[in-house]
Design an enzyme around this catalytic site. Structure first.
Site, PDB file in Angstrom:
ATOM      1  N   SER A 239       0.842  -1.202   0.000  1.00 38.17           N
ATOM      2  CA  SER A 239       0.000   0.000   0.000  1.00 38.17           C
ATOM      3  C   SER A 239       0.870   1.241   0.000  1.00 38.17           C
ATOM      4  O   SER A 239       1.920   1.274   0.649  1.00 38.17           O
ATOM      5  CB  SER A 239      -0.883  -0.004   1.252  1.00 38.17           C
ATOM      6  OG  SER A 239      -1.454   1.265   1.440  1.00 38.17           O
TER       7      SER A 239
ATOM      8  N   THR B 210      -6.263   2.429  -6.875  1.00 40.44           N
ATOM      9  CA  THR B 210      -7.508   2.286  -6.123  1.00 40.44           C
ATOM     10  C   THR B 210      -8.475   3.425  -6.460  1.00 40.44           C
ATOM     11  O   THR B 210      -8.126   4.600  -6.333  1.00 40.44           O
ATOM     12  CB  THR B 210      -7.202   2.257  -4.617  1.00 40.44           C
ATOM     13  OG1 THR B 210      -6.281   1.188  -4.382  1.00 40.44           O
ATOM     14  CG2 THR B 210      -8.460   2.047  -3.798  1.00 40.44           C
TER      15      THR B 210
ATOM     16  N   HIS C  30     -13.615  -2.621  -1.361  1.00 39.14           N
ATOM     17  CA  HIS C  30     -12.650  -2.208  -0.348  1.00 39.14           C
ATOM     18  C   HIS C  30     -12.870  -2.979   0.963  1.00 39.14           C
ATOM     19  O   HIS C  30     -12.723  -2.452   2.064  1.00 39.14           O
ATOM     20  CB  HIS C  30     -12.767  -0.697  -0.091  1.00 39.14           C
ATOM     21  CG  HIS C  30     -11.455  -0.012   0.177  1.00 39.14           C
ATOM     22  ND1 HIS C  30     -10.753   0.650  -0.784  1.00 39.14           N
ATOM     23  CD2 HIS C  30     -10.716   0.107   1.312  1.00 39.14           C
ATOM     24  CE1 HIS C  30      -9.648   1.171  -0.247  1.00 39.14           C
ATOM     25  NE2 HIS C  30      -9.606   0.839   1.029  1.00 39.14           N
TER      26      HIS C  30
ATOM     27  N   TYR D  48      -3.293   5.742  -4.634  1.00 38.42           N
ATOM     28  CA  TYR D  48      -4.525   6.531  -4.812  1.00 38.42           C
ATOM     29  C   TYR D  48      -4.150   7.768  -5.614  1.00 38.42           C
ATOM     30  O   TYR D  48      -2.980   8.149  -5.649  1.00 38.42           O
ATOM     31  CB  TYR D  48      -5.051   7.020  -3.459  1.00 38.42           C
ATOM     32  CG  TYR D  48      -5.386   5.950  -2.462  1.00 38.42           C
ATOM     33  CD1 TYR D  48      -6.595   5.268  -2.543  1.00 38.42           C
ATOM     34  CD2 TYR D  48      -4.524   5.637  -1.419  1.00 38.42           C
ATOM     35  CE1 TYR D  48      -6.930   4.295  -1.601  1.00 38.42           C
ATOM     36  CE2 TYR D  48      -4.845   4.663  -0.477  1.00 38.42           C
ATOM     37  CZ  TYR D  48      -6.048   4.002  -0.576  1.00 38.42           C
ATOM     38  OH  TYR D  48      -6.362   3.050   0.338  1.00 38.42           O
TER      39      TYR D  48
ATOM     40  N   LYS E 240      -8.500  -0.945  -9.035  1.00 39.21           N
ATOM     41  CA  LYS E 240      -8.991  -1.689  -7.864  1.00 39.21           C
ATOM     42  C   LYS E 240     -10.163  -0.929  -7.256  1.00 39.21           C
ATOM     43  O   LYS E 240     -10.025   0.244  -6.892  1.00 39.21           O
ATOM     44  CB  LYS E 240      -7.854  -1.816  -6.840  1.00 39.21           C
ATOM     45  CG  LYS E 240      -8.268  -2.455  -5.529  1.00 39.21           C
ATOM     46  CD  LYS E 240      -7.059  -2.690  -4.647  1.00 39.21           C
ATOM     47  CE  LYS E 240      -7.446  -3.327  -3.324  1.00 39.21           C
ATOM     48  NZ  LYS E 240      -8.179  -2.438  -2.431  1.00 39.21           N
TER      49      LYS E 240
HETATM   50  C1  LIG Z   1      -6.812  -2.719   7.453  1.00 40.65           C
HETATM   51  C2  LIG Z   1      -7.071  -2.497   5.999  1.00 40.65           C
HETATM   52  C3  LIG Z   1      -6.350  -1.524   5.316  1.00 40.65           C
HETATM   53  C4  LIG Z   1      -6.565  -1.349   3.941  1.00 40.65           C
HETATM   54  N1  LIG Z   1      -5.799  -0.441   3.266  1.00 40.65           N
HETATM   55  C5  LIG Z   1      -5.910  -0.353   1.924  1.00 40.65           C
HETATM   56  C6  LIG Z   1      -5.042   0.499   1.181  1.00 40.65           C
HETATM   57  O1  LIG Z   1      -4.153   1.143   1.733  1.00 40.65           O
HETATM   58  N2  LIG Z   1      -5.231   0.566  -0.167  1.00 40.65           N
HETATM   59  C7  LIG Z   1      -6.203  -0.158  -0.811  1.00 40.65           C
HETATM   60  O2  LIG Z   1      -6.334  -0.066  -2.033  1.00 40.65           O
HETATM   61  N3  LIG Z   1      -7.024  -0.985  -0.132  1.00 40.65           N
HETATM   62  C8  LIG Z   1      -6.889  -1.108   1.214  1.00 40.65           C
HETATM   63  N4  LIG Z   1      -7.701  -1.976   1.892  1.00 40.65           N
HETATM   64  C9  LIG Z   1      -8.629  -2.841   1.154  1.00 40.65           C
HETATM   65  C10 LIG Z   1      -7.932  -4.155   0.784  1.00 40.65           C
HETATM   66  O3  LIG Z   1      -6.920  -3.929  -0.156  1.00 40.65           O
HETATM   67  C11 LIG Z   1      -8.902  -5.184   0.207  1.00 40.65           C
HETATM   68  O4  LIG Z   1      -9.643  -4.595  -0.823  1.00 40.65           O
HETATM   69  C12 LIG Z   1      -9.861  -5.750   1.244  1.00 40.65           C
HETATM   70  O5  LIG Z   1      -9.208  -5.900   2.484  1.00 40.65           O
HETATM   71  C13 LIG Z   1     -10.379  -7.107   0.782  1.00 40.65           C
HETATM   72  O6  LIG Z   1     -11.315  -7.626   1.650  1.00 40.65           O
HETATM   73  P1  LIG Z   1     -10.989  -8.714   2.788  1.00 40.65           P
HETATM   74  O7  LIG Z   1     -10.295  -7.967   3.890  1.00 40.65           O
HETATM   75  O8  LIG Z   1     -12.338  -9.186   3.175  1.00 40.65           O
HETATM   76  O9  LIG Z   1     -10.114  -9.784   2.190  1.00 40.65           O
HETATM   77  C14 LIG Z   1      -7.522  -2.131   3.257  1.00 40.65           C
HETATM   78  C15 LIG Z   1      -8.262  -3.091   3.965  1.00 40.65           C
HETATM   79  C16 LIG Z   1      -8.032  -3.287   5.310  1.00 40.65           C
HETATM   80  C17 LIG Z   1      -8.789  -4.368   6.033  1.00 40.65           C
END
Ligand SMILES: Cc1cc2nc3c(=O)[nH]c(=O)nc-3n(C[C@H](O)[C@H](O)[C@H](O)COP(=O)(O)O)c2cc1C
Length: 393
Positions: free
Chosen positions: A112, A161, A283, A135, A259
């Protein structure tokens, strides 16, 4: 007790339970929580459970192989670790540890842009280039700088994203004082930190520095985490449109994955903009509560694209069985988010490796019991008709 529980953890639920014991409350909830009433968060995994497989027998499954391809890259199973902001706080130097686990297990790791470890640190730990997530920032010069750096460091796959035009409303973060920079918020977080002395010592003190290393060149004092957060909040750009994606396409010569696509209309626009693929995602239920699960959207998006773009899916994937179901509905592969966060918090790099071995083993067993030997053989016929309506069309 905890040592044994870690050594014999067998599912995402086990790692989640262990992570809850280890992390300060605000950090566990930051990982675990979703937006608003968390309906979409719940739907993401509930909808996987609705899908029923078809058991097939007597089909010589002695050569089962989970190896697949993700966006042109070979992988030991069609799965990648999703980008998670601040993962360097889930365990000491968390992103580097998780990337190393991913490399050892033969799957891609996504860093990330709001991760704690730099690309340099992650690549040094894993000895292979990761995927990089970004982003759109208001200052396009910074975007160009960050992209140039990622390319120079060997990244060839960019996850861009698009589902964070504004930040979702996360009630758990509010309740934990995460949005209160004043004395009340600080006192509450300190109290929560004091309940977890092992984390405080191992990660809080010995795991420093804790700034967003991949954006640290943008601020005079990257160690000022509150100043950094304010800067970052101001940099998120809600005015982004598809024209910016066309601009981005010109800036990035590698694979570009959007994404956060969820609707057919947007999937077609992504195709039009020259993306190389997409991650069908809400997300992890952290943005717009009330949208459907990503797996419920998968059949219609795959059908509309008709094989013109590869579709990866994330949200609610909790086992190798879920990976199989996503592939059966036409995904080229999946990303997992919370599962690796929980494993990392529970037991560091070894636990992430154990988690990935578990996913691989579950996928192999599911393939064998559904009567297939190779990933390319998995198709819709392996699912029964369900309320999600996957097998028609
Ligand atoms: C703690 C956390 C932080 C996240 N940070 C980002 C991020 O920095 N950038 C991003 O594109 N998605 C982020 N996401 C979304 C994840 O990339 C992903 O889409 C999502 O966790 C998938 O679902 P799942 O947790 O049920 O597997 C984050 C999700 C979580 C749980």
């Amino acid at each position: 007790m905890s040592l044994f529980a870690r050594a014999f953890a067998a599912s995402c639920c086990d790692y989640r339970r262990l992570a809850r014991r280890r992390l300060p409350q605000f950090l566990f909830d930051y990982i675990d929580g979703g937006a608003n009433a968390e309906q979409t968060l719940a739907a993401n995994s509930a909808d996987f459970r609705q899908l029923q497989l078809r058991q097939r027998v007597l089909r010589d499954v002695s050569q089962c192989d989970t190896a697949g391809e993700l966006i042109g890259q070979p992988a030991s199973l069609p799965l990648a670790l999703a980008p998670l902001g601040m993962a360097g706080l889930f365990a000491r130097r968390g992103e580097a540890r998780a990337a190393s686990a991913a490399a050892r297990c033969g799957v891609p790791f996504s860093l990330s842009s709001v991760g704690i470890c730099s690309l340099t640190e992650v690549h040094a730990a894993s000895a292979q280039p990761c995927w990089f997530q970004l982003y759109m920032l208001r200052d396009r010069n910074i975007v160009q700088d960050v992209l140039r750096n990622a390319w120079a460091q060997g990244c060839r796959t960019l996850l861009f994203t698009v589902d964070l035009a504004v930040a979702g409303i996360r009630r758990r973060d509010q309740r934990n004082g995460m949005h209160d920079p004043g004395w009340r918020g600080r006192c509450y977080k300190t109290w929560q930190l004091l309940q977890r002395p092992a984390w405080l010592m191992d990660v809080g003190l010995l795991g420093r520095p804790h700034h967003f290393a991949n954006l640290s060149q943008c601020l005079a004092n990257p160690a000022d985490i509150n100043g950094f957060k304010a800067w970052l909040d101001a940099q998120f750009d809600p005015s982004v449109t598809w024209a910016d994606i066309r601009w981005l396409r010109q800036q990035w010569p590698g694979k570009l994955l959007l994404k956060g696509i969820l609707e057919v209309d947007d999937a077609l626009l992504a195709l039009d903009c020259g993306a190389d693929g997409m991650v069908l995602s809400n997300h992890g239920g952290r943005q717009l509560d009330g949208v459907s699960s990503s797996v419920a959207q998968l059949p219609s998006v795959v059908q509309a694209l008709g094989g013109r773009l590869p579709v990866l899916l994330d949200g609610g994937v909790r086992s190798g069985v879920d990976v199989f179901k996503a592939l059966a509905l036409g995904a080229q592969g999946v990303l997992i988010g919370r599962p690796w966060a929980w494993a990392l918090a529970a037991g560091g790099q070894p636990a992430v490796e154990q988690l990935l071995h578990g996913f691989k083993q579950e996928l192999a067993v599911t393939m064998a019991l559904c009567g297939v030997n190779r990933i390319e053989q998995i198709d819709r016929q392996m699912l029964r008709q369900t309320p999600l309506g996957p097998v028609s069309g």
